[in-house]
Design a protein around this motif. Structure first.
Motif, PDB file in Angstrom:
ATOM      1  N   ALA A  70       0.817  -1.355   0.154  1.00 55.43           N
ATOM      2  CA  ALA A  70      -0.126  -0.090   0.152  1.00 55.43           C
ATOM      3  C   ALA A  70       0.861   1.217  -0.036  1.00 55.43           C
ATOM      4  N   GLN A  71       2.142   0.993   0.138  1.00 55.71           N
ATOM      5  CA  GLN A  71       3.073   2.160   0.185  1.00 55.71           C
ATOM      6  C   GLN A  71       3.273   2.682  -1.184  1.00 55.71           C
ATOM      7  N   LEU A  72       3.939   4.102  -1.551  1.00 57.22           N
ATOM      8  CA  LEU A  72       4.160   4.418  -2.720  1.00 57.22           C
ATOM      9  C   LEU A  72       5.568   4.354  -2.687  1.00 57.22           C
ATOM     10  N   PHE A  73       5.966   3.723  -3.773  1.00 61.56           N
ATOM     11  CA  PHE A  73       7.283   3.406  -4.196  1.00 61.56           C
ATOM     12  C   PHE A  73       7.798   4.536  -5.286  1.00 61.56           C
ATOM     13  N   THR A  74       8.961   4.976  -5.198  1.00 61.64           N
ATOM     14  CA  THR A  74       9.534   5.858  -6.021  1.00 61.64           C
ATOM     15  C   THR A  74      10.591   5.541  -7.041  1.00 61.64           C
ATOM     16  N   PRO A  75      10.238   5.353  -8.203  1.00 65.23           N
ATOM     17  CA  PRO A  75      10.940   4.635  -9.429  1.00 65.23           C
ATOM     18  C   PRO A  75      12.142   5.236  -9.523  1.00 65.23           C
TER      19      PRO A  75
END
Length: 609
Positions: A99-104
């Motif tokens: 559910a966390q936002l990953f930074t490409p």
């Protein structure tokens, strides 16, 4: 000490003027110039981020680049392209990470690591374009990792696949090698999503890679071989130095042995051998004080054995040792600071590691100019150590950018900290062994010269005492001891002038081979160019002694002179330096010859046994 000072001054006078100027340039300018170049390189070449050579790399791309490997016989390895999520508290588990936002990060292959107990999460995709199932692995260029867990996204949840690290029990680990790695299977034509959780490392950033298990296995084996070579070298050189230098004072080799032992434990702990050999699950945070202690021991021992080597043949009143005391004090403070690490900052040890060799380089250059022969290999060893430590620290802070490869050698070269650390340590230790050997040989020559002078002096005393009926009374117990030691020489026959030259050559020959226990009548006759029968006849005529008794008498006289000249502190050291294999037999012969035991003679000279 007078002889040593004369020899040193004579050596300095013998140097040509051009040689003096060259040494000054090396000592006072080249070392500082070298330091300036290294520091400039550290600042100017420090990369902010290493970029991946990937055609699909576009900054700001919101999508993950799919990782894929070519099907090569020797395997292939690439930088892992992934998105990141930092968990500073280390509290987010696999059940909530999706559910966390990953930074490409498509253009970077180095990922910042939060300090313990924080964790780094990586999200990546892998695709198998081949017609058969593939087994690939995820590893890191950094060797120190406590916990690496691999998960696969299946039906909206994460399934644990593999786990490895130094804090993971062997039964739960996916890997039994030094190099941390986790592997996964991917079916033909499949495109899968994976998550990796990383925690526990000394490095400020990690460099993940994806590769075939074959290439990862070869890489780990090569790294293990280099580390084992380093450990074996430290053990062998420690044992060798203790055996080779056992006949001299312990201070001449104890710091060198401490340096090697410290290097052994730094490598043993840092490379993770306790986890492989003993199944240890101690984390890097728990190991850190011991690693810093071993590193501090290495630094302090290096300073101290440089002090011993560079000041041993200097008049104690002229020894300038303040720089060594200051460096040692700073080393102790930096080590304690790094072990306690009150601010989470243990770099003082690393900084002092870099600075102290350059300071010692300057001091050593001055010693070269003064004619101290062992200063030359000491200087060479410090140069090797300085270069190796600088490269190790540099590549620790700024890792080399990883590129696609199928070569194990290229993989090792992408992590040059391993080779630079190992090679510099080995080269430094070899040069320091040479320096110790040169020092010992010089001391042996000076000692033999002093003993020869003492023998000649005793002969003059004996001649004088034969001309006088009674010697003058010598005040004090110490003078009485000296008189007792010298008294036995008055009873010896003084050779006629025609035999004196032959006797002197025989004496010098025995002294020159004093440490060889097997040196007997045959060897002495061969060096003098006569037969054993002739040797026996001439010694019997001039001294009233058989060759074996003559050699034994010289050995005992040599041992007595070592006591008078305060060359050693123990009876065992004196016996060994005089060529006696048995301390008890030596003490018995010494008492018979001089009517006093060697231990009593040592005590009378104010030396503690």
């Amino acid at each position: 000490m007078v002889l040593a000072g004369q020899n040193r001054r004579q050596t300095s006078r013998d140097w040509p003027a051009f040689g003096r100027i060259t040494v000054i340039e090396i000592a006072r300018k080249r070392a500082l110039w070298f330091l300036a170049v290294l520091l400039f390189s550290l600042v100017s070449l420090a990369p902010s981020h290493a970029q991946i050579g990937n055609d699909a790399c576009v900054d700001g791309n919101s999508k993950l680049v799919t990782n894929s490997l070519a099907d090569l016989p020797s395997g292939q390895l690439k930088p892992l392209v992934a998105g990141l999520f930092l968990d500073p508290g280390g509290t987010i588990g696999a059940d909530s990470i999706t559910a966390q936002l990953f930074t490409p990060q498509p253009c970077h292959n180095q990922f910042e690591m939060p300090s313990s107990p924080g964790a780094l999460w990586l999200k990546f995709q892998a695709r198998n374009p081949h017609e058969d199932e593939q087994i690939w692995g995820v590893s890191f260029m950094e060797t120190v990792l406590d916990d690496v867990a691999l998960f696969q996204a299946q039906d909206g949840k994460l399934v644990p696949i593999a786990q490895d690290g130094r804090a993971i029990p062997a039964a739960q680990s996916d890997n039994d090698r030094l190099q941390t790695a986790v592997s996964f299977r991917i079916a033909p034509g499949r495109n899968e999503t994976y998550y990796v959780r990383v925690s526990g490392t000394y490095a400020p950033a990690v460099t993940p890679v994806i590769g075939s298990v074959r290439l990862l296995s070869n890489w780990s084996s090569t790294f293990s071989a280099i580390s084992a070579l380093m450990l074996g070298f430290c053990i062998i050189m420690t044992i060798f130095s203790l055996i080779l230098f056992r006949q001299i004072h312990p201070r001449f080799y104890q710091y060198y042995a401490a340096y090697l032992i410290g290097m052994f434990f730094v490598t043993f702990l840092y490379d993770g051998w306790p986890h492989i050999i003993f199944g240890s699950t101690i984390s890097t945070v728990q190991w850190k004080p011991f690693v810093e202690l071993a590193s501090g021991l290495v630094m302090i021992a290096n300073i101290q054995y440089c002090r011993i080597l560079l000041t041993i043949d200097t008049d104690p009143r002229q020894r300038k040792q303040a720089v060594y005391h200051w460096l040692t004090g700073l080393g102790v403070i930096a080590t304690i600071w790094a072990m306690a690490d009150p601010l989470g900052w243990g770099t003082p040890v690393s900084i002092l590691f870099i600075i102290s060799p350059f300071i010692l380089l300057y001091v050593t250059g001055r010693k070269i100019f003064d004619g101290v022969k062992q200063a030359v290999p000491v200087f060479a060893s410090l140069v090797a150590l300085s270069i190796g430590l600088f490269l190790s620290l540099y590549f620790f802070k700024f890792p080399v950018s990883v590129t696609t490869t199928s070569s194990t050698f290229e993989l090792i070269m992408m992590r040059p900290i391993t080779l630079s650390y190992t090679s510099s340590t080995i080269v430094e230790a070899i040069f320091m062994m040479i320096a110790i050997s040169i020092m010992i040989n010089a001391m042996q020559r000076q000692r033999n010269a002093a003993v020869t002078e003492a023998i000649n002096l005793r002969q003059e005393i004996a001649l004088s005492e034969q001309q006088h009926e009674k010697a003058k009374d010598i005040a004090g117990s110490r003078a009485e001891t000296l008189h007792a030691l010298l008294a036995s020489d008055t009873d010896k026959k003084i050779p006629p002038p025609v035999e004196q030259g032959f006797l002197d050559r025989a004496t010098q020959s025995v002294i020159g081979n004093i440490s060889q226990r097997g040196f007997g009548a045959g060897a002495l006759a061969a060096e003098l160019g006569v037969t054993e029968k002739t040797l026996g006849r001439r010694l019997k005529k001039s001294q009233g002694l058989a060759p074996a008794a003559f050699i034994r008498s010289i050995r005992l006289s040599y041992a007595r002179d070592l006591i008078l000249l305060r060359q050693f502190d123990t009876v065992a050291e004196i016996a060994n330096a005089s060529g006696f294999s048995s301390v008890g037999h030596f003490a018995k012969l010494y008492r018979q010859e001089f009517r006093i035991t060697p231990s009593e003679a040592l005590k009378s000279m104010g030396t503690v046994v």
